[in-house]
Design a protein around this motif. Structure first.
Motif, PDB file in Angstrom:
ATOM      1  N   GLY A 198       8.354  -4.691   6.435  1.00 31.78           N
ATOM      2  CA  GLY A 198       7.529  -5.802   6.888  1.00 31.78           C
ATOM      3  C   GLY A 198       7.433  -5.890   8.404  1.00 31.78           C
ATOM      4  N   ILE A 199       6.236  -6.180   8.904  1.00 30.37           N
ATOM      5  CA  ILE A 199       5.997  -6.322  10.347  1.00 30.37           C
ATOM      6  C   ILE A 199       5.074  -7.514  10.588  1.00 30.37           C
ATOM      7  CG2 ILE A 199       6.262  -3.846  10.804  1.00 30.37           C
ATOM      8  CD1 ILE A 199       3.162  -3.715  10.969  1.00 30.37           C
ATOM      9  N   LYS A 200       4.946  -7.892  11.842  1.00 32.45           N
ATOM     10  CA  LYS A 200       3.893  -8.820  12.231  1.00 32.45           C
ATOM     11  C   LYS A 200       2.572  -8.063  12.270  1.00 32.45           C
ATOM     12  CE  LYS A 200       6.170 -12.333  15.090  1.00 32.45           C
ATOM     13  NZ  LYS A 200       6.232 -12.919  16.452  1.00 32.45           N
ATOM     14  N   GLY A 201       1.482  -8.755  11.983  1.00 31.27           N
ATOM     15  CA  GLY A 201       0.184  -8.101  12.025  1.00 31.27           C
ATOM     16  C   GLY A 201      -0.129  -7.588  13.421  1.00 31.27           C
ATOM     17  N   PRO A 202      -0.347  -6.273  13.593  1.00 28.58           N
ATOM     18  CA  PRO A 202      -0.634  -5.732  14.924  1.00 28.58           C
ATOM     19  C   PRO A 202      -2.010  -6.163  15.421  1.00 28.58           C
ATOM     20  CG  PRO A 202      -0.911  -4.032  13.259  1.00 28.58           C
ATOM     21  CD  PRO A 202      -0.361  -5.241  12.554  1.00 28.58           C
ATOM     22  N   LYS A 203      -2.234  -6.044  16.718  1.00 22.52           N
ATOM     23  CA  LYS A 203      -3.514  -6.459  17.295  1.00 22.52           C
ATOM     24  C   LYS A 203      -4.633  -5.499  16.916  1.00 22.52           C
ATOM     25  CE  LYS A 203      -1.441  -8.787  21.289  1.00 22.52           C
ATOM     26  NZ  LYS A 203      -1.336  -8.834  22.772  1.00 22.52           N
ATOM     27  N   ASP A 204      -4.310  -4.198  16.886  1.00 24.79           N
ATOM     28  CA  ASP A 204      -5.329  -3.188  16.591  1.00 24.79           C
ATOM     29  C   ASP A 204      -5.312  -2.823  15.111  1.00 24.79           C
ATOM     30  OD1 ASP A 204      -5.980  -3.109  19.290  1.00 24.79           O
ATOM     31  OD2 ASP A 204      -4.504  -1.530  19.710  1.00 24.79           O
ATOM     32  N   LYS A 214      -0.210  -8.886   0.150  1.00 24.96           N
ATOM     33  CA  LYS A 214      -0.790  -9.827   1.111  1.00 24.96           C
ATOM     34  C   LYS A 214       0.161 -10.112   2.281  1.00 24.96           C
ATOM     35  CE  LYS A 214      -3.636 -11.985  -2.464  1.00 24.96           C
ATOM     36  NZ  LYS A 214      -4.791 -11.138  -2.148  1.00 24.96           N
ATOM     37  N   THR A 215       0.893  -9.097   2.689  1.00 26.32           N
ATOM     38  CA  THR A 215       1.718  -9.159   3.895  1.00 26.32           C
ATOM     39  C   THR A 215       1.436  -7.911   4.719  1.00 26.32           C
ATOM     40  OG1 THR A 215       3.586  -8.035   2.811  1.00 26.32           O
ATOM     41  CG2 THR A 215       3.550 -10.446   2.717  1.00 26.32           C
ATOM     42  N   TYR A 216       1.913  -7.909   5.957  1.00 25.29           N
ATOM     43  CA  TYR A 216       1.711  -6.751   6.827  1.00 25.29           C
ATOM     44  C   TYR A 216       2.939  -5.847   6.764  1.00 25.29           C
ATOM     45  CZ  TYR A 216      -2.159  -9.450   8.707  1.00 25.29           C
ATOM     46  OH  TYR A 216      -3.325 -10.161   8.836  1.00 25.29           O
ATOM     47  N   SER A 217       2.696  -4.540   6.688  1.00 24.22           N
ATOM     48  CA  SER A 217       3.817  -3.617   6.566  1.00 24.22           C
ATOM     49  C   SER A 217       3.431  -2.220   7.028  1.00 24.22           C
ATOM     50  CB  SER A 217       4.308  -3.555   5.118  1.00 24.22           C
ATOM     51  OG  SER A 217       3.304  -3.006   4.274  1.00 24.22           O
ATOM     52  N   ILE A 218       4.470  -1.423   7.229  1.00 25.33           N
ATOM     53  CA  ILE A 218       4.340   0.010   7.482  1.00 25.33           C
ATOM     54  C   ILE A 218       5.145   0.715   6.392  1.00 25.33           C
ATOM     55  CG2 ILE A 218       4.908   1.882   9.067  1.00 25.33           C
ATOM     56  CD1 ILE A 218       4.363   0.077  11.365  1.00 25.33           C
ATOM     57  N   VAL A 219       4.657   1.880   5.972  1.00 26.07           N
ATOM     58  CA  VAL A 219       5.256   2.578   4.836  1.00 26.07           C
ATOM     59  C   VAL A 219       6.293   3.593   5.302  1.00 26.07           C
ATOM     60  CG1 VAL A 219       4.799   4.066   2.846  1.00 26.07           C
ATOM     61  CG2 VAL A 219       3.155   2.294   3.476  1.00 26.07           C
ATOM     62  N   ILE A 231      16.553  13.481   2.821  1.00 25.68           N
ATOM     63  CA  ILE A 231      16.365  14.882   3.199  1.00 25.68           C
ATOM     64  C   ILE A 231      14.982  15.109   3.808  1.00 25.68           C
ATOM     65  CG2 ILE A 231      18.025  15.737   1.520  1.00 25.68           C
ATOM     66  CD1 ILE A 231      15.706  16.508  -0.303  1.00 25.68           C
ATOM     67  N   ASP A 232      14.124  14.110   3.725  1.00 26.15           N
ATOM     68  CA  ASP A 232      12.822  14.153   4.395  1.00 26.15           C
ATOM     69  C   ASP A 232      12.291  12.725   4.493  1.00 26.15           C
ATOM     70  OD1 ASP A 232      10.371  16.122   5.146  1.00 26.15           O
ATOM     71  OD2 ASP A 232       9.596  14.355   4.100  1.00 26.15           O
ATOM     72  N   VAL A 233      11.779  12.348   5.663  1.00 25.78           N
ATOM     73  CA  VAL A 233      11.195  11.015   5.827  1.00 25.78           C
ATOM     74  C   VAL A 233       9.867  11.133   6.566  1.00 25.78           C
ATOM     75  CG1 VAL A 233      13.383   9.772   5.795  1.00 25.78           C
ATOM     76  CG2 VAL A 233      12.469  10.560   7.973  1.00 25.78           C
ATOM     77  N   THR A 234       8.939  10.299   6.156  1.00 22.46           N
ATOM     78  CA  THR A 234       7.651  10.146   6.833  1.00 22.46           C
ATOM     79  C   THR A 234       7.467   8.659   7.068  1.00 22.46           C
ATOM     80  OG1 THR A 234       6.696  12.082   5.733  1.00 22.46           O
ATOM     81  CG2 THR A 234       5.170  10.479   6.679  1.00 22.46           C
ATOM     82  N   TYR A 235       7.241   8.279   8.326  1.00 25.05           N
ATOM     83  CA  TYR A 235       7.154   6.852   8.605  1.00 25.05           C
ATOM     84  C   TYR A 235       6.037   6.561   9.598  1.00 25.05           C
ATOM     85  CZ  TYR A 235       8.286   2.062   9.689  1.00 25.05           C
ATOM     86  OH  TYR A 235       8.203   0.707   9.838  1.00 25.05           O
ATOM     87  N   GLY A 236       5.365   5.425   9.381  1.00 27.93           N
ATOM     88  CA  GLY A 236       4.356   4.978  10.329  1.00 27.93           C
ATOM     89  C   GLY A 236       2.990   4.745   9.719  1.00 27.93           C
ATOM     90  N   GLU A 237       2.784   5.145   8.459  1.00 28.44           N
ATOM     91  CA  GLU A 237       1.481   4.939   7.837  1.00 28.44           C
ATOM     92  C   GLU A 237       1.265   3.464   7.511  1.00 28.44           C
ATOM     93  OE1 GLU A 237      -0.797   6.963   7.712  1.00 28.44           O
ATOM     94  OE2 GLU A 237       0.026   8.982   7.732  1.00 28.44           O
ATOM     95  N   ARG A 323      17.633  -5.896   9.028  1.00 25.93           N
ATOM     96  CA  ARG A 323      16.501  -5.966   9.944  1.00 25.93           C
ATOM     97  C   ARG A 323      15.280  -5.286   9.330  1.00 25.93           C
ATOM     98  NH1 ARG A 323      14.066  -8.874  12.714  1.00 25.93           N
ATOM     99  NH2 ARG A 323      16.027  -9.498  13.666  1.00 25.93           N
ATOM    100  N   LEU A 324      15.482  -4.292   8.456  1.00 27.95           N
ATOM    101  CA  LEU A 324      14.384  -3.527   7.883  1.00 27.95           C
ATOM    102  C   LEU A 324      13.614  -4.310   6.829  1.00 27.95           C
ATOM    103  CD1 LEU A 324      16.181  -0.079   7.534  1.00 27.95           C
ATOM    104  CD2 LEU A 324      14.892  -0.990   9.464  1.00 27.95           C
ATOM    105  N   MET A 325      14.109  -5.490   6.458  1.00 31.06           N
ATOM    106  CA  MET A 325      13.332  -6.327   5.551  1.00 31.06           C
ATOM    107  C   MET A 325      12.050  -6.790   6.236  1.00 31.06           C
ATOM    108  SD  MET A 325      15.140  -6.299   2.814  1.00 31.06           S
ATOM    109  CE  MET A 325      14.403  -7.613   1.847  1.00 31.06           C
ATOM    110  N   LYS A 326      12.182  -7.105   7.540  1.00 32.31           N
ATOM    111  CA  LYS A 326      10.991  -7.493   8.305  1.00 32.31           C
ATOM    112  C   LYS A 326      11.307  -7.546   9.789  1.00 32.31           C
ATOM    113  CE  LYS A 326       7.165 -10.737   8.604  1.00 32.31           C
ATOM    114  NZ  LYS A 326       6.525 -11.970   8.094  1.00 32.31           N
ATOM    115  N   PHE A 327      10.364  -7.036  10.594  1.00 29.42           N
ATOM    116  CA  PHE A 327      10.454  -7.139  12.046  1.00 29.42           C
ATOM    117  C   PHE A 327       9.621  -8.345  12.481  1.00 29.42           C
ATOM    118  CE2 PHE A 327      11.731  -2.824  11.392  1.00 29.42           C
ATOM    119  CZ  PHE A 327      12.598  -2.539  12.436  1.00 29.42           C
ATOM    120  N   THR A 328      10.281  -9.366  12.962  1.00 28.19           N
ATOM    121  CA  THR A 328       9.582 -10.605  13.317  1.00 28.19           C
ATOM    122  C   THR A 328       9.338 -10.752  14.811  1.00 28.19           C
ATOM    123  OG1 THR A 328      11.711 -11.734  13.375  1.00 28.19           O
ATOM    124  CG2 THR A 328      10.477 -11.862  11.329  1.00 28.19           C
TER     125      THR A 328
END
Length: 401
Positions: A198-204, A214-219, A231-237, A323-328
């Motif tokens: 979970g994150i705050k909604g980004p500006k862009d 119906k929340t803002y997040s990154i996968v 053994i493998d991670v992809t983050y940021g989508e 902290r990974l539950m949500k960045f406020t």
């Protein structure tokens, strides 16, 4: 005639006059108290309405919280830090050699030691505190707390290749053996799935990060082995993307085709839920539209039981690093990415040091490895069928479904 002059009425001193009538030392004491009160009021009024109750609670300013942690018993230390002391000591020793750690020489304000830096980073990702609260707790400025978390995160990301890596040799053999012991499926290297941060909604492109809940997040997409290690991670989508689209856009997808013989050796594969396609290196569950046979439903049950490792990993991961539950507070996506990947590295360090929060260990049977090699050959005997059909036929022939 009364010649007495009437007494002059003495007006009471105002609060301002009383303050300036105090000695300079007492004036300074009063100013410090007032400033602390104003800071607390400001922090409370500036907190986001989305913050949790724990973030709205203000930590009192501490002078030696580091010493308090050092004085705790091993059990209390683990309860507060969510890591064993030996894991933290190892991490501090490694971090102290980092080239970007400030040295202790020079004049002016004292430097933040490597140990305090590690304590602050762990406390930040293990709780939902703000940077102001973190600074108050460890007796540093808010800006210093922010800098410490960024610096330790960058360090952990810099050593990610050492801890997040595809299994080879003995490690590959061990993880396939452990998966085989779960439901007798040979050749499984790892489980793949996605989880949302979970994150705050980004500006862009704000709408891209608005997910189906119906929340803002990154996968975070992850492949985990039988020991719950990444053994493998992809983050940021963005959170609006489907799991399959995240996979298609990942480096893993390209490497699996381009380096297939190196990663899967023609026999091994990973498993995922029905959101994923079936490929020669990925076996997914059957999509259930109500028309599955009894054998196919049984296949899905065995498949799901084996795949449960990745779900348990995400639960352990977010349970330890809350902290990974949500960045406020954070709004910069690159900074959030660094913190999440650094937590993945720390998660693997914990597993390497047997710091698993009570996770059970599985003892291996010495004869299992020989049995698996024979089963893999049988599983891949019919090259005309796709990997899932081969696995389905194998399980049915062995009366497992």
């Amino acid at each position: 005639m009364n010649s007495e002059i009437p007494a002059k009425k003495i007006e009471p001193m105002s609060k301002t006059e009383r303050f300036f009538s105090l000695p300079i030392g007492q004036q300074n004491d009063v100013c410090e108290v007032v400033n602390e009160i104003l800071e607390a009021v400001y922090a409370s009024s500036s907190s986001s309405s989305e913050d949790s109750e724990s973030e709205n609670e203000q930590h009192e300013r501490c002078n030696n919280f580091e010493g308090t942690l050092d004085a705790m018993s091993g059990m209390d230390f683990k309860a507060h830090m969510r890591l064993k002391r030996k894991t933290v000591v190892y991490l501090t020793t490694r971090y102290s050699t980092y080239s970007f750690v400030a040295d202790q020489s020079g004049v002016g304000r004292s430097r933040i030691t490597p140990k305090k830096s590690i304590y602050m980073y762990i406390w930040y990702i293990s709780n939902s505190v703000t940077f102001r609260q973190l600074g108050n707790l460890f007796g540093v400025a808010t800006s210093s707390a922010w800098s410490v978390v960024q610096r330790v995160s960058r360090y952990l990301v810099s050593i990610s290749d050492e801890y997040i890596k595809w299994p080879e040799g003995i490690e590959l053999q061990k993880t396939t053996e452990k998966f085989y012991q779960k439901q007798r499926i040979p050749g499984v290297i790892g489980d793949i799935d996605c989880t949302h941060i979970g994150i705050k909604g980004p500006k862009d492109q704000k709408e891209m990060y608005f997910n189906r809940k119906k929340t803002y997040s990154i996968v975070l997409q992850a492949v985990v082995d039988a020991d719950k290690k990444f053994i493998d991670v992809t983050y940021g989508e963005p959170g609006s993307l489907h799991d399959y689209r995240v996979l298609r856009r990942s480096k893993l997808f390209n490497d699996a085709d381009r380096l297939h013989e190196q990663m899967f050796a023609g026999s091994y594969f990973i498993i995922g839920d029905s959101a994923y396609p079936t490929k020669n290196w990925l076996v997914s569950a059957y999509k259930d539209y109500g028309n599955l046979t009894q054998s196919q439903r049984k296949f899905n049950e065995i498949h799901s039981s084996t795949r449960m490792v990745v779900e348990n990993t995400f639960g352990l991961f977010k349970g330890r690093f809350r902290r990974l539950m949500k960045f406020t507070e954070q709004t910069d996506l690159q900074t959030i990415t660094n913190i999440v990947v650094s937590a993945c590295v720390l998660h693997n360090i914990c597993i390497t040091h047997d710091d698993l929060c009570g996770a059970e260990e599985n003892e291996m049977d010495d004869a299992v490895s020989f049995e698996i090699e024979e089963e893999i050959e049988e599983l891949n005997s019919n090259s005309n069928l796709d990997r899932r059909e081969n696995l389905f036929n194998y399980l049915r022939q062995h009366n497992l479904i």
